[in-house]
Scaffold this active site. Structure first.
Site, PDB file in Angstrom:
ATOM      1  N   PHE A  10      44.706 -27.580 -18.513  1.00  0.00           N
ATOM      2  CA  PHE A  10      43.918 -27.129 -19.662  1.00  0.00           C
ATOM      3  C   PHE A  10      43.771 -28.295 -20.638  1.00  0.00           C
ATOM      4  O   PHE A  10      44.765 -28.926 -21.018  1.00  0.00           O
ATOM      5  CB  PHE A  10      44.589 -25.936 -20.359  1.00  0.00           C
ATOM      6  CG  PHE A  10      44.153 -24.608 -19.793  1.00  0.00           C
ATOM      7  CD1 PHE A  10      44.414 -24.286 -18.472  1.00  0.00           C
ATOM      8  CD2 PHE A  10      43.460 -23.699 -20.577  1.00  0.00           C
ATOM      9  CE1 PHE A  10      43.987 -23.078 -17.933  1.00  0.00           C
ATOM     10  CE2 PHE A  10      43.034 -22.483 -20.057  1.00  0.00           C
ATOM     11  CZ  PHE A  10      43.293 -22.170 -18.728  1.00  0.00           C
ATOM     12  N   CYS A  64      33.369 -16.028 -36.442  1.00  0.00           N
ATOM     13  CA  CYS A  64      34.299 -15.466 -35.452  1.00  0.00           C
ATOM     14  C   CYS A  64      35.644 -15.232 -36.147  1.00  0.00           C
ATOM     15  O   CYS A  64      36.267 -16.178 -36.622  1.00  0.00           O
ATOM     16  CB  CYS A  64      34.448 -16.430 -34.276  1.00  0.00           C
ATOM     17  SG  CYS A  64      35.508 -15.814 -32.973  1.00  0.00           S
ATOM     18  N   ASP A  82      42.585 -16.330 -31.482  1.00  0.00           N
ATOM     19  CA  ASP A  82      44.039 -16.343 -31.311  1.00  0.00           C
ATOM     20  C   ASP A  82      44.546 -17.733 -30.917  1.00  0.00           C
ATOM     21  O   ASP A  82      45.635 -17.857 -30.364  1.00  0.00           O
ATOM     22  CB  ASP A  82      44.452 -15.309 -30.255  1.00  0.00           C
ATOM     23  CG  ASP A  82      43.817 -15.582 -28.889  1.00  0.00           C
ATOM     24  OD1 ASP A  82      43.071 -16.570 -28.765  1.00  0.00           O
ATOM     25  OD2 ASP A  82      44.083 -14.809 -27.948  1.00  0.00           O
ATOM     26  N   THR A  83      43.749 -18.763 -31.189  1.00  0.00           N
ATOM     27  CA  THR A  83      44.074 -20.098 -30.680  1.00  0.00           C
ATOM     28  C   THR A  83      44.180 -21.114 -31.812  1.00  0.00           C
ATOM     29  O   THR A  83      43.357 -21.112 -32.725  1.00  0.00           O
ATOM     30  CB  THR A  83      42.957 -20.554 -29.713  1.00  0.00           C
ATOM     31  OG1 THR A  83      42.804 -19.572 -28.695  1.00  0.00           O
ATOM     32  CG2 THR A  83      43.318 -21.883 -29.065  1.00  0.00           C
ATOM     33  N   GLU A 134      35.155 -23.281 -20.969  1.00  0.00           N
ATOM     34  CA  GLU A 134      35.193 -21.971 -21.619  1.00  0.00           C
ATOM     35  C   GLU A 134      34.558 -22.142 -22.982  1.00  0.00           C
ATOM     36  O   GLU A 134      35.104 -22.821 -23.848  1.00  0.00           O
ATOM     37  CB  GLU A 134      36.636 -21.478 -21.754  1.00  0.00           C
ATOM     38  CG  GLU A 134      37.335 -21.397 -20.410  1.00  0.00           C
ATOM     39  CD  GLU A 134      38.468 -20.394 -20.382  1.00  0.00           C
ATOM     40  OE1 GLU A 134      39.024 -20.096 -21.451  1.00  0.00           O
ATOM     41  OE2 GLU A 134      38.788 -19.920 -19.273  1.00  0.00           O
TER      42      GLU A 134
HETATM   43  S1  SF4 Z   1      37.549 -20.968 -30.392  1.00  0.00           S
HETATM   44 FE1  SF4 Z   1      38.257 -19.235 -31.587  1.00  0.00          FE
HETATM   45  S2  SF4 Z   1      36.949 -19.282 -33.446  1.00  0.00           S
HETATM   46 FE2  SF4 Z   1      35.926 -20.523 -31.921  1.00  0.00          FE
HETATM   47  S3  SF4 Z   1      34.534 -19.109 -30.895  1.00  0.00           S
HETATM   48 FE3  SF4 Z   1      36.408 -19.174 -29.664  1.00  0.00          FE
HETATM   49  S4  SF4 Z   1      37.602 -17.429 -30.399  1.00  0.00           S
HETATM   50 FE4  SF4 Z   1      36.031 -17.855 -31.957  1.00  0.00          FE
END
Ligand code: SF4
Length: 213
Positions: free
Chosen positions: A25, A46, A50-51, A119
Site C-alpha cells: 500500500f 467528505c 477514517d484515514t 483507490e
Molecule cells: S481520502 Fe478520506 S476525505 Fe478524501 S475522499 Fe477518501 S474518504 Fe473522503
C-alpha cells in the site's frame, strides 16, 4: 514532479474484489475533499473519512523526488521471494492518489514488475497505464471517472444512492457499510440492499476485523 507519501507498507488488501490479496500500500498525502484536520471535518465535502493522510511521517513515508525513487521505495516492501510467487501488486491510495500519481510513476512501478491499482474518489481523470481502478464516489463531489474495475460505494450516503451508478462501466459494484457509531445498522442496510439488488455485492473492511493495517 516529486511525490509526497504518508506511508508505504506491505499487507493484505482488505476490501473489494481483491480482498485477501497481498499488496504494497502506497498512501499519498492529501485529499481534495477534506484537509485531514478534525477542525475542518464538518465543513468538508467528505465528512466520514477514517484515514490519516496528512504529512509524510508514517512508516516508509517521505518525499520522493523522482518516479524511480518512489518505485524503489515500493519495491523494497515486496518480499524478496515474491518474484516467483504471484504478480506483485501495489495499491496506490490516499488521501486522493490521483492528485499526484502520474503516468511516469505508473511506468516506473510497472518497470519494477508491479501491477498498479488505484483507490480514488473519482474526481480526477486517471492517467494511462493503471491495471485496476477502484472508484469510491462521494456525495456532493462531481464524478469524473465513470469507468473502471470496481465501484465501491460507502453506504449509506445521503444524496449518493446506488441507483445513480448502476449504468456506469464498472466490472464490479460493491456496497461497503459506513464505519462509525452506526456500523451495525449500516451493515444491515447494506446487506438488505444487496439481497434486493443482486448487481451489488457486499464489501466489508476485513482488515479491521482481522487486525491488519
Ligand atoms: S481520502 Fe478520506 S476525505 Fe478524501 S475522499 Fe477518501 S474518504 Fe473522503
Amino acid at each position: 514532479m516529486s511525490y509526497a507519501v504518508k506511508e508505504i507498507y506491505y499487507t493484505l488488501q482488505g476490501e473489494g474484489a481483491n480482498a485477501g490479496r497481498p499488496a504494497v500500500f502506497c498512501r499519498f498525502t492529501g485529499c481534495n475533499l477534506w484537509s485531514g484536520r478534525e477542525s475542518d471535518r464538518q465543513s468538508a465535502v467528505c465528512t466520514f473519512c477514517d484515514t490519516d493522510f496528512v504529512g509524510m511521517d508514517g512508516p516508509g513515508g517521505g518525499r520522493f523526488q523522482t518516479p524511480m525513487e518512489l518505485a524503489a521505495a515500493v519495491a523494497e516492501k515486496w518480499p524478496e521471494w515474491g518474484s516467483n510467487e504471484g504478480r506483485p501488486l501495489v495499491v496506490c491510495t490516499g488521501g486522493e492518489p490521483l492528485l499526484q500519481l502520474d503516468a511516469v510513476a505508473i511506468k516506473a512501478l510497472k518497470d519494477r514488475g508491479f501491477q498498479v491499482a488505484v483507490e480514488t474518489n473519482g474526481t480526477q481523470a486517471a492517467p494511462d497505464g493503471l491495471d485496476w481502478i477502484c472508484v469510491s464516489p462521494k456525495a456532493n463531489a462531481t464524478l469524473v471517472l465513470k469507468a473502471g474495475s470496481e465501484l465501491k460505494l460507502v453506504y449509506p450516503q445521503e444524496d449518493c444512492l446506488p441507483e445513480q451508478f448502476e449504468g456506469l462501466e464498472f466490472d464490479h459494484f460493491f456496497l461497503q457499510p459506513m464505519d462509525g457509531p452506526n456500523l451495525e445498522q449500516n451493515t444491515s442496510a447494506a446487506i438488505q440492499y444487496c439481497l434486493e439488488h443482486p448487481l451489488w455485492r457486499l464489501s466489508v473492511q476485513s482488515h479491521k476485523y482481522l487486525g491488519l493495517r
